[in-house]
Design an enzyme around this catalytic site. Structure first.
Site, PDB file in Angstrom:
ATOM      1  N   HIS A 136       0.813  -1.214   0.000  1.00  0.00           N
ATOM      2  CA  HIS A 136       0.000   0.000   0.000  1.00  0.00           C
ATOM      3  C   HIS A 136       0.846   1.263   0.000  1.00  0.00           C
ATOM      4  CE1 HIS A 136       0.611   1.005   4.328  1.00  0.00           C
ATOM      5  NE2 HIS A 136       0.654  -0.308   4.502  1.00  0.00           N
ATOM      6  N   CYS A 164       2.638  -5.327   6.803  1.00  0.00           N
ATOM      7  CA  CYS A 164       2.353  -5.002   5.410  1.00  0.00           C
ATOM      8  C   CYS A 164       3.516  -4.212   4.793  1.00  0.00           C
ATOM      9  CB  CYS A 164       1.061  -4.208   5.297  1.00  0.00           C
ATOM     10  SG  CYS A 164      -0.415  -5.193   5.653  1.00  0.00           S
TER      11      CYS A 164
END
Length: 563
Positions: free
Chosen positions: A467, A486
């Site tokens: 992301h 992440c």
């Protein structure tokens, strides 16, 4: 036989000094025969006055072997191989020694070149048995031990010496399913054993470059290269004066001798000033070692400067092993996320189409190694905040500042199944909450959203995705471990263009992001992605890079392998 020994002893480029020492120290006589792994062969029953080994003798000998539990699989492979050929010998045939025997032993002697340990394949004993065979002795042992060593080495080169999941619990990429007995059988039947054996190690540019680097560093160690150790120092910035600067200058000169980078070829000097020439060289060194190339000499740069050739040899061996764990075919287009190197590379037909910095998980929320396929993108995403982050990271901030959730666009819901109406944060006694956190938090899209403007989704059991991030300044840090597992991206829009594989994709995505709407964009074809932990790697120009072992996974493998 003499020609084989002469070749092994004379060609140091291929068998290294360690092998030559082993050959030089071969004992004239050994009373115990070996078997690879932990089992030993029983006394031979073959007629040792002639050059021959019968099928019945092979069968009888294999039936006598009683391995410990850890070598049952190895023994099963050996028995399977001979059962496939009705127990007919391979290397010791009627009245003759097959010329392929020396091909097999020479190949086994190259194990060190692949970062493996020749002791695991009993090279010294094999050479001793080969010498005895010219006098008609130890033929049965030579037949079985050569096959056993070759089967074991074939397996180790094709799928890795170690079982990945045992030595690295954070590795979740399946190792190849490989039958060394079937492979060797086909190689022998093809009539081109040498070529088949050469096809066993990975042929990728990365693996071959690490292999060359391994030989280079071993050569330096063999020649007794000197290594200047940099003592503990305060932060040194460009143009500062410090008494350790001459040592750093010497260390960079040693790096030139090691790598040959022209940027390291600096003018010798005893000056204590951190001058422009040395700053430029240090910046190149920092980049080569996965650090921010700012010329500032701090603890991370000092640690990289003090890494010895022996340590880099270990590092190269571990990463060659990891590359053997990977599938041989990674597809024409894929993403390679190097967790330890803090890099993402988009590969297209073997070339680097895109490179960028990334941010990975903190030590206690480390990013695992696994593979998947990107299925879709989400523009202007909501962030459904994991319970652990809500409780451990965000609740304390709300307790310190009653307006924190509101200022960050974070909404509160009573449960996962009820999001029709957000709760008023002022109606909740946040200080009364502790380990039990009964609420669900979700952050609205916008400038403060932790996921930025785009995220890349791919199925996995770890709830990990790629992301964007509003915290761009963190990409300038050396050790970029700031996420909860992440992967944060330096160039999310450029990556989206590659992932969608459409020239007009970026322009269209920008327009959709500006709309402020949350939009899902499905990929026309799912794109493979590999998240792996590499502390040594190469770039498009075959320049080699090193990074620190941020999660201690190299150390764990080295302890297990005893390299």
């Amino acid at each position: 036989m003499s020609s084989l020994l002469e070749e092994l002893e004379g060609n140091r480029r291929f068998f290294f000094i360690q092998i030559n020492i082993l050959i030089a120290k071969i004992r004239i006589f050994q009373t115990a025969f070996f078997a690879i792994g932990v089992f030993c062969l029983s006394p031979a029953v073959a007629d040792e006055t002639t050059i021959s080994v019968s099928a019945q003798a092979l069968r009888n000998q294999l039936d006598k072997i009683s391995p410990a539990g850890s070598s049952k699989i190895t023994l099963a492979i050996l028995k399977h191989f001979y059962a496939m050929r009705d127990y007919q010998p391979v290397w010791v045939q009627i009245d003759t020694i097959s010329p392929e025997l020396d091909t097999a032993i020479a190949f086994i002697a190259t194990a060190e070149q692949e970062g493996l340990d020749s002791k695991n394949y009993e090279l010294t004993q094999l050479l001793h048995l080969r010498k005895q065979s010219s006098e008609g002795h130890a033929l049965l042992e030579l037949e079985l031990c050569t096959t056993q060593a070759l089967l074991l080495l074939a397996r180790d080169l094709r799928r890795g010496h170690l079982t990945a999941s045992e030595v690295d619990p954070d590795w979740h990429i399946q190792q190849q399913i490989f039958d060394p007995a079937d492979y060797l059988q086909q190689a022998i039947a093809s009539g081109n054993l040498k070529s088949s054996l050469k096809d066993l190690p990975p042929k990728t540019k990365d693996y071959q470059a690490l292999k060359q680097a391994l030989a280079h560093y071993r050569g330096l160690v063999a020649h007794g290269i000197k290594w200047t150790n940099i003592p503990e120092i305060p932060l040194i910035r460009p143009h500062m004066i410090h008494p350790v600067i001459p040592q750093i200058r010497t260390r960079i000169a040693q790096a030139f001798a090691m790598h040959g980078n022209p940027e390291y070829d600096i003018v010798p000097s005893n000056s204590e000033k951190y001058d422009d020439e040395l700053v430029s060289a240090v910046k190149v060194f920092q980049e080569q070692h996965g650090l921010n190339a700012d010329g500032v000499i701090g603890k991370n740069t000092r640690a990289a400067l003090n890494k010895t050739p022996e340590q880099k040899i270990q590092q190269l061996r571990v990463n060659m092993e990891r590359l053997r764990w990977l599938p041989r075919e990674l597809d024409d287009r894929y993403l390679l996320v190097n967790i330890a190197g803090f890099r993402l590379t988009a590969i297209e037909y073997g070339k680097h189409a895109l490179d960028m910095r990334i941010i990975v998980g903190r030590n206690y929320r480390s990013t695992p190694s696994f593979n998947s396929r990107i299925s879709h993108l989400i523009l202007n995403p909501y962030w459904n905040i994991p319970d652990s982050i809500a409780r451990k990271d965000l609740l304390p901030k709300q307790q310190n500042n009653s307006h924190y959730f509101t200022s960050q666009g974070i909404r509160i819901y009573s449960g996962h199944g009820n999001r029709s109406e957000a709760l008023n944060p002022d109606s909740i006694n946040w200080h009364a909450l502790g380990k039990h956190f009964p609420y669900v938090l979700r952050q609205d899209p916008g400038e403060k959203n932790a996921l930025g403007t785009i995220k890349f989704m791919f199925p996995n059991p770890f709830s990990i995705y790629l992301h964007d991030t509003p915290s761009k300044q963190l990409f300038q840090k050396d050790i970029r471990m700031f996420s909860s597992g992440c992967i944060r991206l330096e160039k999310p829009l450029q990556l989206a263009g590659f992932v969608l594989n459409q020239p007009e994709a970026v322009t269209d995505l920008v327009a959709k992001i500006r709309s402020g709407k949350t939009i899902t964009v499905n990929l026309p074809q799912r794109l493979p992605i590999y998240l792996i932990y590499l502390t040594t790697w190469i770039d498009e120009l075959n320049n080699i890079y090193f990074s620190s072992d941020i999660y201690g996974r190299d150390k764990r493998i080295l302890e297990y392998a005893r390299w």
